[in-house]
Design a protein around this motif. Structure first.
Motif, PDB file in Angstrom:
ATOM      1  N   UNK A  46       0.790  -1.210   0.082  1.00 38.21           N
ATOM      2  CA  UNK A  46      -0.074   0.062  -0.071  1.00 38.21           C
ATOM      3  C   UNK A  46       0.626   1.206   0.023  1.00 38.21           C
ATOM      4  N   UNK A  47       2.163   1.477   0.129  1.00 41.15           N
ATOM      5  CA  UNK A  47       2.966   2.251   0.361  1.00 41.15           C
ATOM      6  C   UNK A  47       3.543   2.911  -1.122  1.00 41.15           C
ATOM      7  N   UNK A  48       3.173   2.013  -1.996  1.00 40.86           N
ATOM      8  CA  UNK A  48       3.561   2.231  -3.533  1.00 40.86           C
ATOM      9  C   UNK A  48       3.250   3.485  -4.058  1.00 40.86           C
ATOM     10  N   UNK A  49       2.046   4.111  -4.008  1.00 42.41           N
ATOM     11  CA  UNK A  49       1.514   5.309  -4.580  1.00 42.41           C
ATOM     12  C   UNK A  49       2.458   6.463  -3.701  1.00 42.41           C
ATOM     13  N   UNK A  50       2.810   6.355  -2.533  1.00 39.58           N
ATOM     14  CA  UNK A  50       3.456   7.225  -1.634  1.00 39.58           C
ATOM     15  C   UNK A  50       4.939   7.539  -2.350  1.00 39.58           C
ATOM     16  N   UNK A  51       5.411   6.070  -2.382  1.00 36.25           N
ATOM     17  CA  UNK A  51       6.923   6.269  -3.081  1.00 36.25           C
ATOM     18  C   UNK A  51       7.019   6.504  -4.505  1.00 36.25           C
ATOM     19  N   UNK A  52       5.974   6.100  -5.209  1.00 37.97           N
ATOM     20  CA  UNK A  52       5.737   6.474  -6.598  1.00 37.97           C
ATOM     21  C   UNK A  52       5.803   7.981  -6.915  1.00 37.97           C
ATOM     22  N   UNK A  53       5.063   8.767  -6.107  1.00 35.84           N
ATOM     23  CA  UNK A  53       4.906  10.389  -6.093  1.00 35.84           C
ATOM     24  C   UNK A  53       6.212  10.865  -6.191  1.00 35.84           C
ATOM     25  N   UNK A  54       7.227  10.295  -4.949  1.00 36.03           N
ATOM     26  CA  UNK A  54       8.449  10.750  -4.491  1.00 36.03           C
ATOM     27  C   UNK A  54       9.336  10.542  -5.809  1.00 36.03           C
ATOM     28  N   UNK A  55       9.258   9.272  -6.443  1.00 32.00           N
ATOM     29  CA  UNK A  55      10.053   8.899  -7.477  1.00 32.00           C
ATOM     30  C   UNK A  55       9.739   9.823  -8.643  1.00 32.00           C
ATOM     31  N   UNK A  56       8.643   9.842  -9.084  1.00 31.79           N
ATOM     32  CA  UNK A  56       8.165  10.514 -10.309  1.00 31.79           C
ATOM     33  C   UNK A  56       8.495  12.068 -10.049  1.00 31.79           C
ATOM     34  N   UNK A  57       8.564  12.589  -8.966  1.00 26.97           N
ATOM     35  CA  UNK A  57       8.815  13.979  -8.578  1.00 26.97           C
ATOM     36  C   UNK A  57      10.396  14.513  -8.703  1.00 26.97           C
ATOM     37  N   UNK A  58      11.186  13.172  -8.357  1.00 25.19           N
ATOM     38  CA  UNK A  58      12.545  12.979  -8.528  1.00 25.19           C
ATOM     39  C   UNK A  58      12.729  13.931  -7.165  1.00 25.19           C
ATOM     40  N   UNK A  60      14.005  15.067  -3.366  1.00 20.68           N
ATOM     41  CA  UNK A  60      14.781  14.681  -2.151  1.00 20.68           C
ATOM     42  C   UNK A  60      14.073  14.528  -0.937  1.00 20.68           C
ATOM     43  N   UNK A  61      14.216  13.742  -0.064  1.00 20.56           N
ATOM     44  CA  UNK A  61      13.449  13.449   1.041  1.00 20.56           C
ATOM     45  C   UNK A  61      14.307  13.138   2.210  1.00 20.56           C
ATOM     46  N   UNK A  79      17.963  11.999   1.065  1.00 21.54           N
ATOM     47  CA  UNK A  79      17.958  10.687  -0.068  1.00 21.54           C
ATOM     48  C   UNK A  79      17.194  10.986  -1.138  1.00 21.54           C
ATOM     49  N   UNK A  80      17.095  10.183  -2.149  1.00 20.59           N
ATOM     50  CA  UNK A  80      16.310  10.166  -3.579  1.00 20.59           C
ATOM     51  C   UNK A  80      15.991   8.587  -3.603  1.00 20.59           C
ATOM     52  N   UNK A  81      14.961   8.445  -4.078  1.00 23.77           N
ATOM     53  CA  UNK A  81      14.498   7.196  -4.498  1.00 23.77           C
ATOM     54  C   UNK A  81      15.347   6.538  -5.879  1.00 23.77           C
ATOM     55  N   UNK A  82      16.036   5.716  -5.733  1.00 24.09           N
ATOM     56  CA  UNK A  82      16.741   5.218  -6.984  1.00 24.09           C
ATOM     57  C   UNK A  82      16.076   4.169  -7.728  1.00 24.09           C
ATOM     58  N   UNK A  97      21.548   8.389  -0.693  1.00 15.68           N
ATOM     59  CA  UNK A  97      21.902   9.616  -0.033  1.00 15.68           C
ATOM     60  C   UNK A  97      22.996   9.817   0.766  1.00 15.68           C
ATOM     61  N   UNK A  98      22.861  10.909   1.589  1.00 18.64           N
ATOM     62  CA  UNK A  98      24.222  11.254   2.466  1.00 18.64           C
ATOM     63  C   UNK A  98      23.834  11.451   3.756  1.00 18.64           C
TER      64      UNK A  98
END
Length: 139
Positions: A46-58, A60-61, A79-82, A97-98
């Motif tokens: 169920x967290x897929x959509x949350x992480x997909x949005x972060x990924x699509x927007x590139x 940093x979190x 970090x960024x989603x790779x 990330x760092x």
């Protein structure tokens, strides 16, 4: 490279912290010139959509990670989603990330927060001990 167990993970989303319940997790210090870390979270689908949005927007979190033992202070990473991989009932999120070095450690931030909330004496001591065990996010 050094590899550690990822025990807990929270993603900062604005002023909110999104808890990522881990089925499993891994964190790697690449020990390279850029001081890069990799964090892999294996969590519920169920967290897929949350992480997909972060990924699509590139985007940093900031993430708060507890490493190796539940009692350890959380570490903060920018970090960024790779990669984001979807399985039947789970997803795998790879973040790169760092480490963000705080000027003060978690215990100092917690104590300051409790003092600002008006805790004193034994109430302060008891609340501090309880919060050091549960490691809540501090704004």
């Amino acid at each position: 490279m050094k590899t550690f167990k990822l025990i807990a993970l929270e993603i900062m989303d604005g002023d909110e912290a999104v808890n990522v319940p881990l089925t499993d997790g891994l964190i790697i210090n690449k020990e390279d010139e850029q001081s890069t870390w990799l964090l892999e979270a294996y969590t519920a689908a169920p967290l897929y959509d949350f992480f997909k949005k972060i990924t699509d927007e590139q985007k940093e979190v900031i993430v708060q990670a507890v490493i190796t033992k539940k009692d350890n202070d959380p570490a903060f990473f920018q970090t960024k989603v790779v990669t984001l991989t979807q399985f039947k009932n789970h997803i795998s999120v790879l973040l790169e990330g760092r480490l963000r070095r705080a000027r003060r450690d978690y215990s100092e931030l917690l104590l300051d927060s409790l003092l600002q909330k008006g805790f004193t004496g034994n109430a302060l001591l008891n609340e501090f001990k309880e919060k050091m065990k549960s490691k809540p996010r501090i704004k």
